[in-house]
Write a protein that holds these residues in place. Structure first.
Motif, PDB file in Angstrom:
ATOM      1  N   MET A 185       0.842  -1.171   0.000  1.00 45.18           N
ATOM      2  CA  MET A 185       0.000   0.000   0.000  1.00 45.18           C
ATOM      3  C   MET A 185       0.892   1.240   0.000  1.00 45.18           C
ATOM      4  SD  MET A 185      -3.021   1.025   2.610  1.00 45.18           S
ATOM      5  CE  MET A 185      -2.142   1.636   4.022  1.00 45.18           C
ATOM      6  N   SER A 186       0.646   2.137  -0.931  1.00 48.07           N
ATOM      7  CA  SER A 186       1.479   3.334  -1.010  1.00 48.07           C
ATOM      8  C   SER A 186       0.947   4.413  -0.072  1.00 48.07           C
ATOM      9  CB  SER A 186       1.522   3.863  -2.441  1.00 48.07           C
ATOM     10  OG  SER A 186       0.270   4.385  -2.793  1.00 48.07           O
ATOM     11  N   ILE A 187       1.833   5.323   0.275  1.00 48.63           N
ATOM     12  CA  ILE A 187       1.454   6.461   1.117  1.00 48.63           C
ATOM     13  C   ILE A 187       1.330   7.665   0.208  1.00 48.63           C
ATOM     14  CG2 ILE A 187       2.154   7.966   2.992  1.00 48.63           C
ATOM     15  CD1 ILE A 187       3.670   5.620   4.165  1.00 48.63           C
ATOM     16  N   ARG A 188       0.186   8.315   0.284  1.00 46.92           N
ATOM     17  CA  ARG A 188      -0.090   9.467  -0.573  1.00 46.92           C
ATOM     18  C   ARG A 188      -0.537  10.629   0.306  1.00 46.92           C
ATOM     19  NH1 ARG A 188      -2.025  10.433  -6.000  1.00 46.92           N
ATOM     20  NH2 ARG A 188      -3.633  12.032  -5.968  1.00 46.92           N
ATOM     21  N   ARG A 223       8.013  11.036  -4.343  1.00 41.46           N
ATOM     22  CA  ARG A 223       7.796  11.759  -5.597  1.00 41.46           C
ATOM     23  C   ARG A 223       6.828  12.899  -5.309  1.00 41.46           C
ATOM     24  NH1 ARG A 223       3.926   9.574 -10.031  1.00 41.46           N
ATOM     25  NH2 ARG A 223       2.818   9.690  -8.103  1.00 41.46           N
ATOM     26  N   ILE A 224       7.191  14.098  -5.735  1.00 37.44           N
ATOM     27  CA  ILE A 224       6.361  15.278  -5.491  1.00 37.44           C
ATOM     28  C   ILE A 224       5.859  15.788  -6.833  1.00 37.44           C
ATOM     29  CG2 ILE A 224       6.341  17.614  -4.572  1.00 37.44           C
ATOM     30  CD1 ILE A 224       8.518  16.582  -2.592  1.00 37.44           C
ATOM     31  N   SER A 225       4.547  15.853  -6.971  1.00 39.30           N
ATOM     32  CA  SER A 225       3.940  16.275  -8.231  1.00 39.30           C
ATOM     33  C   SER A 225       3.974  17.787  -8.361  1.00 39.30           C
ATOM     34  CB  SER A 225       2.484  15.794  -8.305  1.00 39.30           C
ATOM     35  OG  SER A 225       1.684  16.532  -7.393  1.00 39.30           O
ATOM     36  N   SER A 226       3.734  18.266  -9.553  1.00 40.51           N
ATOM     37  CA  SER A 226       3.555  19.700  -9.758  1.00 40.51           C
ATOM     38  C   SER A 226       2.211  20.101  -9.160  1.00 40.51           C
ATOM     39  CB  SER A 226       3.588  20.048 -11.244  1.00 40.51           C
ATOM     40  OG  SER A 226       4.873  19.829 -11.770  1.00 40.51           O
ATOM     41  N   ALA A 227       2.134  21.356  -8.713  1.00 41.64           N
ATOM     42  CA  ALA A 227       0.885  21.858  -8.131  1.00 41.64           C
ATOM     43  C   ALA A 227       0.086  22.579  -9.210  1.00 41.64           C
ATOM     44  CB  ALA A 227       1.187  22.801  -6.974  1.00 41.64           C
ATOM     45  N   ARG A 228      -1.162  22.192  -9.330  1.00 36.43           N
ATOM     46  CA  ARG A 228      -2.088  22.825 -10.275  1.00 36.43           C
ATOM     47  C   ARG A 228      -3.255  23.383  -9.479  1.00 36.43           C
ATOM     48  NH1 ARG A 228      -2.111  21.316 -15.803  1.00 36.43           N
ATOM     49  NH2 ARG A 228      -4.393  21.308 -15.720  1.00 36.43           N
ATOM     50  N   PRO A 229      -4.005  24.322 -10.054  1.00 35.24           N
ATOM     51  CA  PRO A 229      -5.152  24.885  -9.325  1.00 35.24           C
ATOM     52  C   PRO A 229      -6.146  23.810  -8.903  1.00 35.24           C
ATOM     53  CG  PRO A 229      -4.653  26.232 -11.229  1.00 35.24           C
ATOM     54  CD  PRO A 229      -3.796  25.002 -11.338  1.00 35.24           C
ATOM     55  N   SER A 289      -6.403  34.425  -5.406  1.00 32.31           N
ATOM     56  CA  SER A 289      -7.549  33.575  -5.063  1.00 32.31           C
ATOM     57  C   SER A 289      -7.361  32.124  -5.497  1.00 32.31           C
ATOM     58  CB  SER A 289      -8.831  34.128  -5.688  1.00 32.31           C
ATOM     59  OG  SER A 289      -8.762  34.032  -7.093  1.00 32.31           O
ATOM     60  N   LEU A 290      -6.362  31.848  -6.347  1.00 31.96           N
ATOM     61  CA  LEU A 290      -6.117  30.466  -6.782  1.00 31.96           C
ATOM     62  C   LEU A 290      -5.585  29.628  -5.618  1.00 31.96           C
ATOM     63  CD1 LEU A 290      -4.438  30.822 -10.273  1.00 31.96           C
ATOM     64  CD2 LEU A 290      -6.704  29.960  -9.774  1.00 31.96           C
ATOM     65  N   ARG A 291      -6.080  28.420  -5.497  1.00 28.64           N
ATOM     66  CA  ARG A 291      -5.572  27.453  -4.540  1.00 28.64           C
ATOM     67  C   ARG A 291      -4.945  26.321  -5.345  1.00 28.64           C
ATOM     68  NH1 ARG A 291     -10.735  27.032  -3.437  1.00 28.64           N
ATOM     69  NH2 ARG A 291     -10.578  24.784  -3.275  1.00 28.64           N
ATOM     70  N   PHE A 292      -3.726  25.981  -5.014  1.00 28.48           N
ATOM     71  CA  PHE A 292      -3.013  24.931  -5.744  1.00 28.48           C
ATOM     72  C   PHE A 292      -2.980  23.658  -4.909  1.00 28.48           C
ATOM     73  CE2 PHE A 292      -1.555  28.741  -7.750  1.00 28.48           C
ATOM     74  CZ  PHE A 292      -1.303  28.381  -9.055  1.00 28.48           C
ATOM     75  N   ARG A 293      -3.026  22.524  -5.584  1.00 22.88           N
ATOM     76  CA  ARG A 293      -2.928  21.226  -4.923  1.00 22.88           C
ATOM     77  C   ARG A 293      -1.806  20.416  -5.547  1.00 22.88           C
ATOM     78  NH1 ARG A 293      -9.247  20.122  -4.603  1.00 22.88           N
ATOM     79  NH2 ARG A 293      -9.671  21.405  -2.793  1.00 22.88           N
ATOM     80  N   PHE A 294      -1.095  19.686  -4.673  1.00 26.88           N
ATOM     81  CA  PHE A 294      -0.069  18.765  -5.156  1.00 26.88           C
ATOM     82  C   PHE A 294      -0.041  17.539  -4.250  1.00 26.88           C
ATOM     83  CE2 PHE A 294       2.309  21.174  -2.051  1.00 26.88           C
ATOM     84  CZ  PHE A 294       3.244  20.289  -1.536  1.00 26.88           C
ATOM     85  N   VAL A 295       0.631  16.510  -4.721  1.00 28.67           N
ATOM     86  CA  VAL A 295       0.678  15.227  -4.025  1.00 28.67           C
ATOM     87  C   VAL A 295       2.127  14.829  -3.804  1.00 28.67           C
ATOM     88  CG1 VAL A 295       0.132  12.763  -4.239  1.00 28.67           C
ATOM     89  CG2 VAL A 295      -1.496  14.474  -5.032  1.00 28.67           C
ATOM     90  N   ALA A 296       2.413  14.322  -2.607  1.00 25.51           N
ATOM     91  CA  ALA A 296       3.698  13.691  -2.306  1.00 25.51           C
ATOM     92  C   ALA A 296       3.401  12.216  -2.071  1.00 25.51           C
ATOM     93  CB  ALA A 296       4.346  14.314  -1.081  1.00 25.51           C
ATOM     94  N   GLU A 297       4.087  11.360  -2.816  1.00 23.30           N
ATOM     95  CA  GLU A 297       3.802   9.939  -2.749  1.00 23.30           C
ATOM     96  C   GLU A 297       5.091   9.162  -2.554  1.00 23.30           C
ATOM     97  OE1 GLU A 297       0.940   6.824  -5.145  1.00 23.30           O
ATOM     98  OE2 GLU A 297       1.590   8.655  -6.125  1.00 23.30           O
ATOM     99  N   CYS A 298       5.048   8.196  -1.640  1.00 22.50           N
ATOM    100  CA  CYS A 298       6.221   7.361  -1.371  1.00 22.50           C
ATOM    101  C   CYS A 298       6.363   6.331  -2.479  1.00 22.50           C
ATOM    102  CB  CYS A 298       6.088   6.684  -0.014  1.00 22.50           C
ATOM    103  SG  CYS A 298       7.567   5.773   0.456  1.00 22.50           S
TER     104      CYS A 298
END
Length: 190
Positions: free
Chosen positions: A1-4, A112-118, A168-177
Motif C-alpha cells: 500500500m502506497s502512502i499518498r 515523488r512530489i507532483s507539480s501543483a495545479r489549481p 484567489s487560486l488554490r493549488f494542490r499537489f501530491v507527495a507519494e512514497c
C-alpha cells in the motif's frame, strides 16, 4: 500500500513564478503555465522548498540527534553542504531524514512530489475556446521598476511588466512514497 499525502497551497497575495520568457511586447516575464495554459508550480520547486524547510527543522536543537550528515546543516554554503552525506565515509551509518526522503548520492529519493495545479484542475484541460490562455485568465499585468538597493532610487531603463497570478487560486499537489515500507510512516511524519 502506497502512502499518498495531498497538500493545498494558498497565497496571501498575488504571486509570480516566472516561465523564463515574455509574452510579445506587452509582458516581459510570463507566468509559468502547463501545456494547457493553466498556471502551475513545478514539483522540483516544491521539493526544493520542502527540502529547505526540513533542513531548517533539523537545525533546531531538539532535533539535533536526527541530523547525521552535513547536507542537513542549514546555513552552509553549497560547496560545504555537498561535502559529506550520510554513509559517505561510514557505509553502515544510518541515513538522516533529509537523505532518506529527498535522496543522496548513496540512496535514491523515496518520495515523488507532483507539480501543483489549481484546485479542481489537477488533470490537464482540453484546449478549446473556454480554456485557459496565457495572459487572459487568473492573471494580470503588473508594471514594476528596478530600484537600486544602495541609492534607493529607480534605475534608468529598468521598467518591466510581469504577469502575476491571482491570489484567489488554490493549488494542490501530491507527495507519494515510491517504495513504502515500515519507515515510510515516519518519513511522512517529517
Amino acid at each position: 500500500m502506497s502512502i499518498r499525502l495531498e497538500f493545498e497551497i494558498t497565497f496571501k497575495s498575488d504571486f509570480h513564478i516566472g516561465a523564463g520568457h515574455g509574452l510579445g511586447l506587452e509582458i516581459d516575464s510570463a507566468l509559468l503555465r502547463d501545456a494547457d495554459g493553466v498556471p502551475v508550480i513545478r514539483g522540483t520547486m516544491l521539493a526544493g522548498l520542502l527540502r529547505e524547510s526540513l533542513m531548517n527543522l533539523l537545525a533546531l536543537d531538539p532535533l539535533r540527534p536526527y541530523r547525521r550528515c552535513r547536507m542537513s546543516e542549514a546555513g552552509e554554503t553549497a560547496s560545504e553542504t555537498t561535502s559529506e552525506y550520510c554513509g559517505q565515509f561510514d557505509h553502515q551509518a544510518e541515513d538522516c531524514p533529509l537523505c532518506t526522503i529527498f535522496g543522496s548520492p548513496r540512496r535514491p529519493k523515496r518520495w515523488r512530489i507532483s507539480s501543483a495545479r489549481p484546485a479542481g484542475l489537477e488533470e490537464p484541460q482540453k484546449k478549446d475556446k473556454n480554456g485557459w490562455r496565457a495572459g487572459e485568465t487568473a492573471a494580470q499585468s503588473a508594471t514594476r521598476v528596478r530600484v537600486n538597493p544602495r541609492t534607493r532610487r529607480a534605475e534608468n531603463s529598468k521598467l518591466f511588466t510581469r504577469e502575476e497570478g491571482d491570489s484567489s487560486l488554490r493549488f494542490r499537489f501530491v507527495a507519494e512514497c515510491v517504495e513504502p515500507d515500515a519507515g515510510a510512516q515516519d518519513e511522512a511524519a517529517w
